[in-house]
Design a protein around this motif. Structure first.
Motif, short mmCIF file in Angstrom:
data_model
loop_
_atom_site.label_atom_id
_atom_site.label_comp_id
_atom_site.label_asym_id
_atom_site.label_seq_id
_atom_site.Cartn_x
_atom_site.Cartn_y
_atom_site.Cartn_z
N GLY A 123 0.81 -1.21 0.00
CA GLY A 123 0.00 0.00 0.00
C GLY A 123 0.84 1.25 0.00
O GLY A 123 0.59 2.18 0.77
N PHE A 124 1.87 1.25 -0.81
CA PHE A 124 2.70 2.39 -1.19
C PHE A 124 4.08 2.46 -0.54
O PHE A 124 5.03 2.83 -1.19
CB PHE A 124 1.99 3.74 -0.99
N ASN B 199 5.27 11.20 5.79
CA ASN B 199 3.85 10.88 5.55
C ASN B 199 3.66 9.62 4.69
O ASN B 199 2.68 9.50 3.97
CB ASN B 199 3.11 12.06 4.92
N ALA B 200 4.60 8.70 4.78
CA ALA B 200 4.49 7.45 4.01
C ALA B 200 3.24 6.69 4.42
O ALA B 200 2.82 6.72 5.59
CB ALA B 200 5.72 6.58 4.25
N LEU B 201 2.64 6.01 3.45
CA LEU B 201 1.44 5.22 3.70
C LEU B 201 1.77 3.74 3.69
O LEU B 201 2.46 3.25 2.79
CB LEU B 201 0.37 5.51 2.64
N TYR B 202 1.28 3.03 4.69
CA TYR B 202 1.44 1.58 4.80
C TYR B 202 0.04 0.99 4.80
O TYR B 202 -0.79 1.34 5.64
CB TYR B 202 2.18 1.24 6.09
N ASN B 203 -0.23 0.11 3.83
CA ASN B 203 -1.58 -0.44 3.65
C ASN B 203 -2.60 0.69 3.48
O ASN B 203 -3.71 0.61 3.99
CB ASN B 203 -1.96 -1.37 4.79
N TYR B 204 -2.17 1.72 2.76
CA TYR B 204 -2.98 2.87 2.37
C TYR B 204 -3.29 3.85 3.50
O TYR B 204 -4.07 4.77 3.30
CB TYR B 204 -4.29 2.43 1.69
N TRP B 205 -2.69 3.67 4.65
CA TRP B 205 -2.96 4.54 5.80
C TRP B 205 -1.65 5.09 6.35
O TRP B 205 -0.60 4.47 6.18
CB TRP B 205 -3.68 3.76 6.91
N ALA C 196 11.68 0.27 9.77
CA ALA C 196 11.92 -1.01 9.09
C ALA C 196 12.10 -0.80 7.59
O ALA C 196 12.98 -1.40 6.96
CB ALA C 196 10.77 -1.97 9.37
N THR C 197 11.29 0.08 7.02
CA THR C 197 11.40 0.38 5.59
C THR C 197 12.73 1.04 5.28
O THR C 197 13.38 0.71 4.27
CB THR C 197 10.23 1.28 5.15
#
Length: 197
Positions: free
Chosen positions: A137-138, A147-153, A162-163
Motif C-alpha cells: 500500500g505504497f 507521511n508514508a502510507l502503509y496499507n494505504y494509511w 523497518a522500511t
C-alpha cells in the motif's frame, strides 16, 4: 483472463458498500459482463469479507452459493475470495468450494503472515494463490518518506524505520525498494499471481 470482484465496492458518488448476499453477486456479475462486453468471466472473487460477514457469505442465499450457481451455468469459470482478513481466507480454504484466494499486504518485505498458515493450506488444497499489493500500500514503492502510507494509511515510526533499513540493504545491492518488493513476491514458488496494482 478476466477477473473481477463482487460484494464490496464504492459507487460513483464515493459511498462504500459491503453486502454479501447472492442478490448482490448476481447484480454485480451482470453489471461486469455488460461493462466488459463479454458473456463470461474467468474468475469472480468475493471482495473484502471480514469475519463478521462470513455468516452472510456462506448462507443459503449468500454470495458463495450465487457464485457456485453462476459457475455451474458457465457464466463464470472459477471463484475466489479476496480479502485482507487471513481468518476469512482460512474459512474459504477449508470450505472446499473456492478455486482461488487473494490476500492483501500479508506477503511483503514487511509482513509475511500469509506464509504461516494461509499459503500452505491453500497449496495443500490445490487452490491458486494471488498476492495483491506486494508494495504494501505504497511504502515499499515510495520508501520511508515523510507521511508514508502503509496499507494505504499513515503508518507508525516502527514501520518507517523497518522500511528505511530495507532501503539501506537495497541501496547496497543496487536495486530500488519497489523492485525488491515485487521480486520478493515474484520469486515465491507458492504464489501463482502477483497483482502489482
Amino acid at each position: 483472463f478476466l477477473s473481477t470482484k463482487a460484494c464490496a465496492y464504492r459507487d460513483e458518488i464515493g459511498i462504500e458498500y459491503q453486502e454479501y448476499s447472492g442478490k448482490t453477486v448476481y447484480a454485480s456479475v451482470e453489471h461486469s459482463l455488460k461493462l466488459l462486453q463479454v458473456n463470461h468471466l474467468d474468475c469472480v472473487h468475493i471482495h473484502d469479507p471480514l469475519p463478521e460477514h462470513l455468516e452472510q457469505v456462506y448462507a443459503k442465499d449468500g454470495a458463495l452459493n450465487a457464485l457456485l450457481d453462476l459457475k455451474n451455468h458457465g457464466v463464470i469459470k472459477s471463484c475466489g475470495m479476496a480479502t485482507v482478513s487471513l481468518e476469512s481466507l482460512e474459512t474459504a480454504i477449508d470450505c472446499g468450494d473456492f478455486d482461488h484466494i487473494q490476500f492483501f499486504h500479508s506477503y511483503t518485505l514487511l509482513n509475511q503472515q500469509a506464509m504461516e498458515k494461509v499459503i500452505p493450506s491453500a497449496r495443500a488444497r490445490n487452490l491458486s494463490v494471488l498476492n495483491n499489493a506486494p508494495q504494501a500500500g505504497f511504502i515499499l514503492a515510495t520508501g520511508a518518506i515523510p507521511n508514508a502510507l502503509y496499507n494505504y494509511w499513515p503508518t507508525s515510526q516502527d514501520v518507517i524505520d523497518a522500511t528505511a533499513r530495507i532501503e539501506e540493504i537495497c541501496a547496497r545491492k543496487g536495486v530500488t525498494i519497489g523492485d525488491a518488493a515485487l521480486a520478493y513476491s515474484l520469486q515465491c514458488p507458492d504464489i501463482d499471481v502477483t497483482v502489482v496494482g
